[in-house]
Motif scaffolding. Structure first.
Motif, PDB file in Angstrom:
ATOM      1  N   THR A 180       0.850  -1.182   0.000  1.00 50.68           N
ATOM      2  CA  THR A 180       0.000   0.000   0.000  1.00 50.68           C
ATOM      3  C   THR A 180       0.888   1.235   0.000  1.00 50.68           C
ATOM      4  OG1 THR A 180      -1.673  -1.170   1.261  1.00 50.68           O
ATOM      5  CG2 THR A 180      -1.789   1.229   1.269  1.00 50.68           C
ATOM      6  N   VAL A 181       0.550   2.157  -0.873  1.00 53.89           N
ATOM      7  CA  VAL A 181       1.317   3.397  -0.957  1.00 53.89           C
ATOM      8  C   VAL A 181       0.427   4.524  -0.466  1.00 53.89           C
ATOM      9  CG1 VAL A 181       2.513   4.988  -2.484  1.00 53.89           C
ATOM     10  CG2 VAL A 181       2.630   2.533  -2.918  1.00 53.89           C
ATOM     11  N   ALA A 182       0.857   5.177   0.573  1.00 55.38           N
ATOM     12  CA  ALA A 182       0.100   6.306   1.109  1.00 55.38           C
ATOM     13  C   ALA A 182       0.754   7.597   0.638  1.00 55.38           C
ATOM     14  CB  ALA A 182       0.081   6.250   2.627  1.00 55.38           C
ATOM     15  N   CYS A 183      -0.035   8.472   0.114  1.00 51.47           N
ATOM     16  CA  CYS A 183       0.470   9.760  -0.346  1.00 51.47           C
ATOM     17  C   CYS A 183      -0.049  10.849   0.575  1.00 51.47           C
ATOM     18  CB  CYS A 183      -0.005  10.050  -1.760  1.00 51.47           C
ATOM     19  SG  CYS A 183       0.615   8.879  -2.967  1.00 51.47           S
ATOM     20  N   PRO A 184       0.760  11.859   0.812  1.00 49.22           N
ATOM     21  CA  PRO A 184       0.260  12.976   1.606  1.00 49.22           C
ATOM     22  C   PRO A 184      -0.898  13.649   0.877  1.00 49.22           C
ATOM     23  CG  PRO A 184       2.501  13.394   0.822  1.00 49.22           C
ATOM     24  CD  PRO A 184       2.115  12.037   0.364  1.00 49.22           C
ATOM     25  N   PRO A 185      -1.776  14.312   1.597  1.00 50.85           N
ATOM     26  CA  PRO A 185      -2.937  14.924   0.958  1.00 50.85           C
ATOM     27  C   PRO A 185      -2.562  15.888  -0.169  1.00 50.85           C
ATOM     28  CG  PRO A 185      -3.049  15.176   3.339  1.00 50.85           C
ATOM     29  CD  PRO A 185      -1.751  14.529   3.030  1.00 50.85           C
ATOM     30  N   GLN A 186      -1.467  16.602  -0.016  1.00 46.02           N
ATOM     31  CA  GLN A 186      -1.074  17.535  -1.061  1.00 46.02           C
ATOM     32  C   GLN A 186       0.440  17.682  -1.050  1.00 46.02           C
ATOM     33  OE1 GLN A 186      -3.017  21.285  -0.875  1.00 46.02           O
ATOM     34  NE2 GLN A 186      -2.299  21.935  -2.855  1.00 46.02           N
ATOM     35  N   LEU A 187       1.027  17.495  -2.207  1.00 49.64           N
ATOM     36  CA  LEU A 187       2.467  17.685  -2.351  1.00 49.64           C
ATOM     37  C   LEU A 187       2.713  19.074  -2.923  1.00 49.64           C
ATOM     38  CD1 LEU A 187       3.382  14.238  -3.920  1.00 49.64           C
ATOM     39  CD2 LEU A 187       3.725  14.963  -1.568  1.00 49.64           C
ATOM     40  N   PRO A 188       3.719  19.773  -2.438  1.00 50.95           N
ATOM     41  CA  PRO A 188       3.953  21.134  -2.924  1.00 50.95           C
ATOM     42  C   PRO A 188       4.284  21.193  -4.417  1.00 50.95           C
ATOM     43  CG  PRO A 188       5.653  20.461  -1.360  1.00 50.95           C
ATOM     44  CD  PRO A 188       4.639  19.369  -1.414  1.00 50.95           C
ATOM     45  N   GLU A 189       4.861  20.114  -4.980  1.00 52.48           N
ATOM     46  CA  GLU A 189       5.232  20.123  -6.392  1.00 52.48           C
ATOM     47  C   GLU A 189       4.058  19.873  -7.321  1.00 52.48           C
ATOM     48  OE1 GLU A 189       6.580  16.997  -4.614  1.00 52.48           O
ATOM     49  OE2 GLU A 189       7.486  18.590  -3.484  1.00 52.48           O
ATOM     50  N   ILE A 190       2.930  19.392  -6.781  1.00 48.28           N
ATOM     51  CA  ILE A 190       1.793  19.033  -7.615  1.00 48.28           C
ATOM     52  C   ILE A 190       0.686  20.055  -7.427  1.00 48.28           C
ATOM     53  CG2 ILE A 190       0.027  17.296  -8.042  1.00 48.28           C
ATOM     54  CD1 ILE A 190       2.041  15.210  -7.109  1.00 48.28           C
ATOM     55  N   ASP A 191       0.260  20.625  -8.539  1.00 45.77           N
ATOM     56  CA  ASP A 191      -0.811  21.604  -8.503  1.00 45.77           C
ATOM     57  C   ASP A 191      -2.143  20.855  -8.547  1.00 45.77           C
ATOM     58  OD1 ASP A 191      -2.316  23.884  -8.594  1.00 45.77           O
ATOM     59  OD2 ASP A 191      -1.816  24.390 -10.660  1.00 45.77           O
ATOM     60  N   ASP A 192      -2.920  20.951  -7.484  1.00 44.69           N
ATOM     61  CA  ASP A 192      -4.202  20.259  -7.397  1.00 44.69           C
ATOM     62  C   ASP A 192      -5.276  21.110  -8.067  1.00 44.69           C
ATOM     63  OD1 ASP A 192      -6.184  18.478  -6.758  1.00 44.69           O
ATOM     64  OD2 ASP A 192      -6.384  19.172  -4.701  1.00 44.69           O
ATOM     65  N   ASN A 193      -5.317  21.035  -9.390  1.00 40.66           N
ATOM     66  CA  ASN A 193      -6.319  21.809 -10.113  1.00 40.66           C
ATOM     67  C   ASN A 193      -7.073  20.888 -11.072  1.00 40.66           C
ATOM     68  OD1 ASN A 193      -4.849  21.499 -12.537  1.00 40.66           O
ATOM     69  ND2 ASN A 193      -3.696  23.356 -12.156  1.00 40.66           N
ATOM     70  N   ALA A 194      -8.049  21.418 -11.757  1.00 35.54           N
ATOM     71  CA  ALA A 194      -8.884  20.611 -12.640  1.00 35.54           C
ATOM     72  C   ALA A 194      -8.059  19.949 -13.733  1.00 35.54           C
ATOM     73  CB  ALA A 194      -9.986  21.480 -13.242  1.00 35.54           C
ATOM     74  N   TYR A 195      -7.140  20.676 -14.342  1.00 43.64           N
ATOM     75  CA  TYR A 195      -6.329  20.104 -15.421  1.00 43.64           C
ATOM     76  C   TYR A 195      -5.526  18.910 -14.918  1.00 43.64           C
ATOM     77  CZ  TYR A 195      -2.760  19.474 -18.939  1.00 43.64           C
ATOM     78  OH  TYR A 195      -1.925  18.919 -19.867  1.00 43.64           O
ATOM     79  N   THR A 196      -4.874  19.049 -13.786  1.00 46.04           N
ATOM     80  CA  THR A 196      -4.079  17.969 -13.217  1.00 46.04           C
ATOM     81  C   THR A 196      -4.954  16.752 -12.918  1.00 46.04           C
ATOM     82  OG1 THR A 196      -2.571  19.560 -12.210  1.00 46.04           O
ATOM     83  CG2 THR A 196      -2.544  17.344 -11.312  1.00 46.04           C
ATOM     84  N   ASN A 197      -6.098  16.978 -12.313  1.00 48.07           N
ATOM     85  CA  ASN A 197      -6.986  15.877 -11.944  1.00 48.07           C
ATOM     86  C   ASN A 197      -7.561  15.167 -13.165  1.00 48.07           C
ATOM     87  OD1 ASN A 197      -6.490  16.478  -9.284  1.00 48.07           O
ATOM     88  ND2 ASN A 197      -8.340  17.692  -9.037  1.00 48.07           N
ATOM     89  N   LEU A 215     -14.301  11.127 -10.499  1.00 51.19           N
ATOM     90  CA  LEU A 215     -13.698  12.451 -10.565  1.00 51.19           C
ATOM     91  C   LEU A 215     -14.785  13.495 -10.840  1.00 51.19           C
ATOM     92  CD1 LEU A 215     -11.096  14.225 -10.711  1.00 51.19           C
ATOM     93  CD2 LEU A 215     -11.287  13.956 -13.162  1.00 51.19           C
ATOM     94  N   TYR A 216     -14.781  14.525 -10.055  1.00 55.70           N
ATOM     95  CA  TYR A 216     -15.737  15.616 -10.231  1.00 55.70           C
ATOM     96  C   TYR A 216     -14.958  16.900 -10.430  1.00 55.70           C
ATOM     97  CZ  TYR A 216     -19.148  19.202  -9.129  1.00 55.70           C
ATOM     98  OH  TYR A 216     -19.939  20.314  -9.183  1.00 55.70           O
ATOM     99  N   VAL A 217     -15.267  17.572 -11.514  1.00 59.16           N
ATOM    100  CA  VAL A 217     -14.644  18.863 -11.791  1.00 59.16           C
ATOM    101  C   VAL A 217     -15.765  19.896 -11.829  1.00 59.16           C
ATOM    102  CG1 VAL A 217     -13.279  20.224 -13.400  1.00 59.16           C
ATOM    103  CG2 VAL A 217     -12.806  17.779 -13.125  1.00 59.16           C
ATOM    104  N   PRO A 218     -15.809  20.766 -10.830  1.00 62.30           N
ATOM    105  CA  PRO A 218     -16.871  21.784 -10.838  1.00 62.30           C
ATOM    106  C   PRO A 218     -16.700  22.736 -12.009  1.00 62.30           C
ATOM    107  CG  PRO A 218     -15.331  22.143  -9.023  1.00 62.30           C
ATOM    108  CD  PRO A 218     -14.910  20.884  -9.715  1.00 62.30           C
ATOM    109  N   SER A 219     -17.807  23.195 -12.527  1.00 63.04           N
ATOM    110  CA  SER A 219     -17.741  24.132 -13.660  1.00 63.04           C
ATOM    111  C   SER A 219     -17.799  25.568 -13.233  1.00 63.04           C
ATOM    112  CB  SER A 219     -18.875  23.849 -14.638  1.00 63.04           C
ATOM    113  OG  SER A 219     -20.103  23.784 -13.969  1.00 63.04           O
TER     114      SER A 219
END
Length: 71
Positions: free
Chosen positions: A4-21, A67-71
């Protein structure tokens, strides 16, 4: 069972935006499509090496469908 690989909720190098998701979901969907098209013997190899199992494949499928991307 695969590790099992656990990832932190948010990594500083990864932009958590609609395009990324959306991109991540599309990559997972394509990986599932390619994997499903392999002959049975080839699909067993990753499971035997404990790098890809049914739980992981199910999780990938779940991600692509929920996956849900709000409009």
């Amino acid at each position: 069972m695969a590790p099992t690989v656990a990832c932190p909720p948010q990594l500083p190098e990864i932009d958590d935006n609609a395009y990324t998701n959306v991109t991540a979901a599309r990559v997972l969907a394509r990986a599932l499509e390619v994997f499903g098209g392999l002959p049975e013997a080839r699909r067993r190899e990753p499971a035997e090496r404990r790098v890809l199992d049914d739980v992981t494949l199910s999780r990938w499928d779940d991600i692509t469908r929920r996956l849900y991307v709000p409009s």
